[in-house]
Design a protein around this motif. Structure first.
Motif, PDB file in Angstrom:
ATOM      1  N   GLN A  29       0.821  -1.203   0.000  1.00  0.00           N
ATOM      2  CA  GLN A  29       0.000   0.000   0.000  1.00  0.00           C
ATOM      3  C   GLN A  29       0.863   1.265   0.000  1.00  0.00           C
ATOM      4  OE1 GLN A  29      -3.137   0.045  -0.492  1.00  0.00           O
ATOM      5  NE2 GLN A  29      -3.563  -2.124  -0.278  1.00  0.00           N
ATOM      6  N   HIS A 214      -6.767   3.989  -1.243  1.00  0.00           N
ATOM      7  CA  HIS A 214      -5.980   3.243  -2.236  1.00  0.00           C
ATOM      8  C   HIS A 214      -6.896   2.539  -3.232  1.00  0.00           C
ATOM      9  CE1 HIS A 214      -2.003   4.036  -0.684  1.00  0.00           C
ATOM     10  NE2 HIS A 214      -2.463   3.822   0.523  1.00  0.00           N
ATOM     11  N   THR A 215      -8.078   3.100  -3.435  1.00  0.00           N
ATOM     12  CA  THR A 215      -8.967   2.586  -4.470  1.00  0.00           C
ATOM     13  C   THR A 215      -8.948   3.541  -5.662  1.00  0.00           C
ATOM     14  OG1 THR A 215     -10.804   3.677  -3.323  1.00  0.00           O
ATOM     15  CG2 THR A 215     -10.508   1.320  -2.940  1.00  0.00           C
ATOM     16  N   ASP A 219     -12.489   0.883  -9.306  1.00  0.00           N
ATOM     17  CA  ASP A 219     -12.886  -0.017  -8.218  1.00  0.00           C
ATOM     18  C   ASP A 219     -14.306   0.253  -7.720  1.00  0.00           C
ATOM     19  OD1 ASP A 219     -10.426  -1.391  -8.043  1.00  0.00           O
ATOM     20  OD2 ASP A 219      -9.547   0.244  -6.879  1.00  0.00           O
ATOM     21  N   ASP A 304      -4.226 -11.415   0.505  1.00  0.00           N
ATOM     22  CA  ASP A 304      -3.329 -10.361   0.007  1.00  0.00           C
ATOM     23  C   ASP A 304      -3.774  -9.798  -1.337  1.00  0.00           C
ATOM     24  OD1 ASP A 304      -2.747 -12.421  -1.699  1.00  0.00           O
ATOM     25  OD2 ASP A 304      -0.593 -12.465  -1.304  1.00  0.00           O
ATOM     26  N   ASP A 305      -4.914 -10.258  -1.832  1.00  0.00           N
ATOM     27  CA  ASP A 305      -5.409  -9.817  -3.137  1.00  0.00           C
ATOM     28  C   ASP A 305      -6.489  -8.749  -2.922  1.00  0.00           C
ATOM     29  OD1 ASP A 305      -6.622  -9.477  -5.617  1.00  0.00           O
ATOM     30  OD2 ASP A 305      -6.399 -11.582  -6.176  1.00  0.00           O
ATOM     31  N   GLN A 306      -6.150  -7.500  -3.221  1.00  0.00           N
ATOM     32  CA  GLN A 306      -7.089  -6.405  -3.008  1.00  0.00           C
ATOM     33  C   GLN A 306      -8.357  -6.568  -3.840  1.00  0.00           C
ATOM     34  OE1 GLN A 306      -6.973  -4.317  -0.744  1.00  0.00           O
ATOM     35  NE2 GLN A 306      -8.122  -2.477  -1.273  1.00  0.00           N
ATOM     36  N   THR A 307      -8.229  -7.141  -5.019  1.00  0.00           N
ATOM     37  CA  THR A 307      -9.401  -7.370  -5.882  1.00  0.00           C
ATOM     38  C   THR A 307     -10.410  -8.287  -5.194  1.00  0.00           C
ATOM     39  OG1 THR A 307      -7.996  -7.117  -7.829  1.00  0.00           O
ATOM     40  CG2 THR A 307     -10.146  -8.154  -8.164  1.00  0.00           C
ATOM     41  N   ILE A 309     -10.691  -8.743  -1.952  1.00  0.00           N
ATOM     42  CA  ILE A 309     -11.242  -8.047  -0.781  1.00  0.00           C
ATOM     43  C   ILE A 309     -12.386  -7.126  -1.204  1.00  0.00           C
ATOM     44  CG2 ILE A 309     -10.723  -6.285   0.955  1.00  0.00           C
ATOM     45  CD1 ILE A 309      -7.923  -7.580   1.182  1.00  0.00           C
ATOM     46  N   LEU A 310     -12.163  -6.356  -2.264  1.00  0.00           N
ATOM     47  CA  LEU A 310     -13.217  -5.453  -2.743  1.00  0.00           C
ATOM     48  C   LEU A 310     -14.424  -6.239  -3.251  1.00  0.00           C
ATOM     49  CD1 LEU A 310     -11.057  -2.774  -4.614  1.00  0.00           C
ATOM     50  CD2 LEU A 310     -12.155  -2.561  -2.381  1.00  0.00           C
ATOM     51  N   CYS A 331     -10.568   0.602   5.589  1.00  0.00           N
ATOM     52  CA  CYS A 331     -11.582  -0.390   5.213  1.00  0.00           C
ATOM     53  C   CYS A 331     -12.969   0.228   5.083  1.00  0.00           C
ATOM     54  CB  CYS A 331     -11.601  -1.548   6.198  1.00  0.00           C
ATOM     55  SG  CYS A 331     -11.939  -1.069   7.908  1.00  0.00           S
ATOM     56  N   GLU A 334     -13.141   1.761   1.634  1.00  0.00           N
ATOM     57  CA  GLU A 334     -13.233   0.704   0.620  1.00  0.00           C
ATOM     58  C   GLU A 334     -14.632   0.092   0.597  1.00  0.00           C
ATOM     59  OE1 GLU A 334     -10.025  -1.778   1.867  1.00  0.00           O
ATOM     60  OE2 GLU A 334      -8.509  -0.600   0.790  1.00  0.00           O
TER      61      GLU A 334
END
Length: 420
Positions: A29, A214-215, A219, A304-307, A309-310, A331, A334
Motif C-alpha cells: 500500500q 488506495h482505491t 474499483d 493479500d489480493d485487493q481485488t 477483498i473489494l 476499510c 473501501e
C-alpha cells in the motif's frame, strides 16, 4: 540552498523499510502511494525505520501479515530515494543513534524543497525529530497525523502487560504536548479523518482533513452489481455481513462475534465473513465454537489480493465494524466504494465519510447489544437496507487514490516549500 532540486519532497514517516532478497522494500500500500507521490513531485525521498529481520519475523507471526514489494519494481523507481533510519523504539537504542540520525535528517532537509513529516511517538518515530530540525533551520513543513495516538494508547492500555502498560501510561502526557508543539510550529497540518482533524486542528495554522485511499475510479461498484445485491435482499436470501481488518483488540472482534450470536438468536439467517488475521484470530475461532455460531461465521484469515477483498465487500449487504479507538481505517472507505453500507460504532470519522449522501448507520461506542439490534432491524426492513446500499455507493464516488494524492500534493506545494 541553490542545490535544492525544485519540486522535490522529503517524506519522513514510521513505515518500516525491509530488505527483500538484497533489495529494500515497503508494504504494497505504501508502494502504491509512492507511485502517486511521484506523479506530483519530480523527486521523492522517503525516510523510515529499517526493520530488523528478527523483528519482522516476530511481527508477522503475531500480527497481520504484510505484502512486501521491492522498491526497484516500482514504475517510478528512478524518481525515488530511500533513506533507512535506525529502528529504535527503546529509549536506550534511541539515545545511542539520536545525534547521528538527526544530522542525517538535517542533510536531507537541506536537499529537498518540500517537507512532510508523520508525527507520532516521541521515541523511535523520526518524523518528529525531522520536524524539530526543520524548526531549528527555519524551514516550513507539513505535519501529518494518521490517528489520535495518545487516545489509541490510553484505550488499549488494559490489554498490555504490566511493564508496557506502566511505560505507556507515563509517556502519554509527554506525547500529547510533543505532538501539539510540533503541530503549532508546522505550516500545514494533514489530519487523517475527522477524529484526527477534531483533535489536532485547534493547534494548527493551516489544518486540512485527508483520507487514506488506495482505491481507483475503476474499483467503484457498478449499477448492475448494486441491482444484484438489492435483488438478493428482495428475494429473502441470507443476510450477508462482512468485515476486513486485523483480529486485534482495537477492532473489537469479540464484540463482532457477540453481535453475530445475538442476531442468530433473533432468528436472522446470516452469513458473516471476517477477512484478516492477527493476534486474536485463534481466540475468535474458539469463541465461535463456544457461542455455537461456527456454521454462520467464516474466519477467512489473511488475503493479500485487493481485488478479492473489494469483491467480498461488493457481494455483502453490511460492513459491520466495532472499532474502539479514534483511528481512520481505510476499510470503511473501501466498503462504501464497494456499495456496502458501514454499520458500527459511531465516530466523527465514519459520520464524515457518509455525510454527503448517507450509506451508514451507527450506535454509541461499545454498545454491541444496540448494534446487534440495529442489524436485526435492518434485516427486517430490507427496503431501508437497500437504500443504504445505494447511498453508500454514492458516497463512495468521492474517494479515489489519484484525486486525494493530487489534493494533498497541492497543499504541500502551496504551504510547505522552500521558496527559490
Amino acid at each position: 540552498m541553490n542545490k535544492i532540486p525544485k519540486n522535490s519532497l522529503l517524506l519522513v514517516n514510521s513505515v518500516p523499510l525491509r530488505e527483500i532478497d538484497g533489495q529494500l522494500g515497503l508494504d504494497d500500500q505504501t508502494c502504491a502511494g509512492l507511485v502517486r507521490w511521484a506523479e506530483n513531485f519530480e523527486r521523492v525521498v522517503i525516510a523510515g525505520p529499517s526493520l530488523p529481520e528478527h523483528i519482522a519475523v516476530t511481527k508477522e507471526s503475531s500480527t497481520a501479515r504484510t505484502v512486501w514489494q521491492p522498491l526497484t519494481d516500482l514504475p517510478c523507481a528512478d524518481q525515488l530515494e530511500f533513506v533507512p533510519l535506525p529502528y529504535a523504539y527503546k529509549l536506550r537504542d534511541f539515545t545511542k543513534v539520536y545525534a547521528k540520525t538527526r544530522r542525517l535528517l538535517q542533510e536531507k532537509i537541506h536537499q529537498n524543497q518540500y517537507l512532510c513529516f508523520v508525527i507520532a511517538r516521541p521515541i523511535g518515530d523520526w518524523g518528529g525529530i525531522a520536524a524539530l530540525e526543520a524548526i531549528k533551520l527555519g524551514r516550513p513543513y507539513t505535519a501529518w497525523l494518521d490517528r489520535v495516538e495518545y487516545e489509541v494508547i490510553s484505550r488499549t492500555l488494559q490489554s498490555l502487560p504490566l511493564v508496557s502498560r506502566t511505560k505507556e501510561f507515563l509517556q502519554l502526557p509527554l506525547m500529547k504536548r510533543y505532538q501539539q508543539y510540533l503541530i503549532r510550529q508546522s505550516s500545514l497540518g494533514l489530519f487523517q479523518g475527522q477524529d484526527c482533524y477534531q483533535a489536532y486542528s485547534p493547534f494548527c495554522k493551516q489544518p486540512h482533513c485527508i483520507y487514506d485511499v488506495h482505491t481507483k475510479k475503476s474499483d467503484q461498484i457498478d449499477e448492475s452489481s448494486i441491482d444484484l445485491k438489492i435483488e438478493s435482499l428482495k428475494s429473502n436470501e441470507p443476510l450477508l455481513i462482512c468485515y476486513v481488518g486485523r483480529a486485534a483488540d482495537m477492532k473489537g472482534p469479540f464484540d463482532w462475534l457477540h453481535i453475530i450470536h445475538r442476531i442468530c438468536q433473533a432468528g436472522v439467517n446470516v452469513k458473516a465473513t471476517w477477512v484478516g488475521d492477527g493476534p486474536l484470530l485463534l481466540k475468535m475461532k474458539s469463541l465461535t465454537q463456544e457461542l455455537g455460531i461456527a456454521d454462520h461465521v467464516n474466519l477467512v484469515g489473511f488475503v493479500d489480493d485487493q481485488t478479492k477483498i473489494l469483491q467480498t465487500m461488493r457481494e455483502n449487504h453490511i460492513f459491520l465494524f466495532c472499532h474502539k479507538t479514534p483511528e481512520s481505517p481505510r476499510c470503511l472507505i473501501e466498503s462504501i466504494v464497494s456499495g456496502c453500507p458501514i454499520v458500527g460504532y459511531d465516530s466523527s470519522y465514519c459520520q464524515d465519510l457518509v455525510s454527503r449522501y448517507g450509506g451508514g448507520a451507527f450506535v454509541p461506542m461499545n454498545d454491541w447489544q444496540k448494534l446487534a439490534d440495529l442489524v436485526i432491524e435492518l434485516n427486517l426492513n430490507r427496503a431501508r437496507l437497500s437504500r443504504l446500499i445505494q447511498s453508500a455507493a454514492l458516497s463512495g464516488q468521492f474517494f479515489d487514490e489519484k484525486t486525494v494524492y493530487q489534493q494533498r500534493s497541492d497543499l504541500i506545494q502551496k504551504y510547505s516549500g522552500f521558496t527559490f
